[in-house]
Design a protein around this motif. Structure first.
Motif, PDB file in Angstrom:
ATOM      1  N   TRP A 131      -3.345  -3.126  -8.487  1.00 31.66           N
ATOM      2  CA  TRP A 131      -3.968  -1.845  -8.752  1.00 31.66           C
ATOM      3  C   TRP A 131      -4.918  -1.839 -10.154  1.00 31.66           C
ATOM      4  O   TRP A 131      -4.291  -2.429 -11.008  1.00 31.66           O
ATOM      5  N   LYS A 138      -0.714   2.788  -9.406  1.00 31.82           N
ATOM      6  CA  LYS A 138      -1.236   3.311  -7.916  1.00 31.82           C
ATOM      7  C   LYS A 138      -1.775   4.662  -7.998  1.00 31.82           C
ATOM      8  O   LYS A 138      -2.775   4.877  -7.281  1.00 31.82           O
ATOM      9  N   ARG A 193      -7.460   2.281  -4.648  1.00 27.65           N
ATOM     10  CA  ARG A 193      -6.838   1.726  -3.426  1.00 27.65           C
ATOM     11  C   ARG A 193      -6.349   0.398  -4.171  1.00 27.65           C
ATOM     12  O   ARG A 193      -6.380  -0.084  -5.170  1.00 27.65           O
ATOM     13  N   LEU A 194      -5.497  -0.125  -3.030  1.00 30.48           N
ATOM     14  CA  LEU A 194      -4.587  -1.715  -3.108  1.00 30.48           C
ATOM     15  C   LEU A 194      -5.757  -2.528  -3.192  1.00 30.48           C
ATOM     16  O   LEU A 194      -6.521  -2.617  -2.299  1.00 30.48           O
ATOM     17  N   ALA A 245       1.014  -1.284   0.137  1.00 32.95           N
ATOM     18  CA  ALA A 245       0.032  -0.010  -0.054  1.00 32.95           C
ATOM     19  C   ALA A 245       0.871   1.243  -0.013  1.00 32.95           C
ATOM     20  O   ALA A 245       0.604   2.411  -0.524  1.00 32.95           O
TER      21      ALA A 245
END
Ligand code: URA
Length: 270
Positions: A168, A103, A108-109, A95
């Motif tokens: 991602w 990213k 978000r991850l 993250a």
């Protein structure tokens, strides 16, 4: 008739091209020239070359946030992945990792779902829109079909661990580039190593090819078992069709069903 350059036509064009998100909070008009310096002020403060030992000007956020060059990013991913001693630590490290440009456009991850202690780990390609919104892999239409496929062999999300090669979402759900995959591979390898499943099930060509190193199409690879070596352990890996493909080609579900029965037989036998 709508004007060819009306905002509506432009939005329709962008939607058809797969653009379904904005990157910044504020729109930026990049065609607008920079504000002119008033002549008198320019005369009063002429630009002078900076002395050789002067500190560099503060960089803009965009420059500061530039991801490292790809080789560097792969190296950093390897080092950081190796430093994780648990799946929780790996998720935290990933993250915070800035080496993959995806990213910046993802919300978000998307790390994993299911049971990390399960005997089977399922690996897909990359998150789509719903996964990006929820942070969980395979929750959209393809995920709902995956749940049905699992149920057909007596499994559910508690009986499998699910992740993607790329964690991602690629913008517009495009296929991740080889470079993006190369940067993310050390993370999925470490995730497999830390979860330690008995079997892998790769869904679709990108996951299968990138984990097995084989380059044939998925219709040739599916139904075959491969050994994927992770940290000196060879993990029996079954390739199958991606549920998103099955939604487009429902006539091919029989092939996926055959693969799942092969997995069920192996689970029962070992
Ligand atoms: N497709 C994938 O490969 N992974 C997901 O998580 C969702 C759709």
């Amino acid at each position: 008739m709508t004007e060819p350059h009306s905002p509506r036509r432009i939005l329709e064009f962008l939607a058809a091209a797969g653009v379904d998100m904005v990157v910044g909070d504020e729109p930026v008009n990049r065609l607008q020239p920079p504000p002119a310096v008033p002549e008198r002020e320019a005369e009063a403060h002429p630009a002078r070359p900076a002395p050789a030992n002067a500190a560099p000007p503060p960089s803009s956020p965009a420059i500061r946030a530039a991801p490292p060059a790809p080789d560097d990013a792969i190296m950093q991913a390897r080092l950081q992945a190796r430093s994780a001693t648990s799946l929780e630590e790996l998720a935290t490290i990933m993250a915070a990792f800035d080496g993959c440009a995806l990213k910046a456009t993802a919300s978000r991850l998307v790390f994993a779902d299911g049971n990390p202690k399960a005997r089977v780990m399922i690996i897909g390609e990359a998150p789509g829109r719903e996964e990006d919104e929820t942070g969980k892999p395979f929750v959209g239409r393809a995920g709902q079909l995956l749940d049905k496929m699992l149920k057909a062999i007596g499994l559910d999300r508690n009986g499998v661990y699910i992740a993607n090669v790329v964690p991602w979402r690629p913008p517009g759900n495009r296929t991740p580039t080889p470079q993006e995959v190369a940067i993310c591979l050390p993370f999925i390898h470490r995730q497999i190593e830390l979860a330690g499943p008995e079997f892998l099930l790769t869904m679709g060509a990108p996951a299968t090819q990138n984990l097995t190193g084989r380059r044939d199409g998925i219709l040739r690879l599916r139904g075959q078992w491969f050994d994927v070596e992770v940290a000196e352990r060879k993990i029996p890996t079954l390739a199958t069709l991606h549920p998103a493909y099955l939604l487009r080609q429902p006539g091919q579900k029989a092939l996926a069903w055959r693969d799942l029965r092969a997995l069920r037989a192996r689970l029962a036998a070992e």
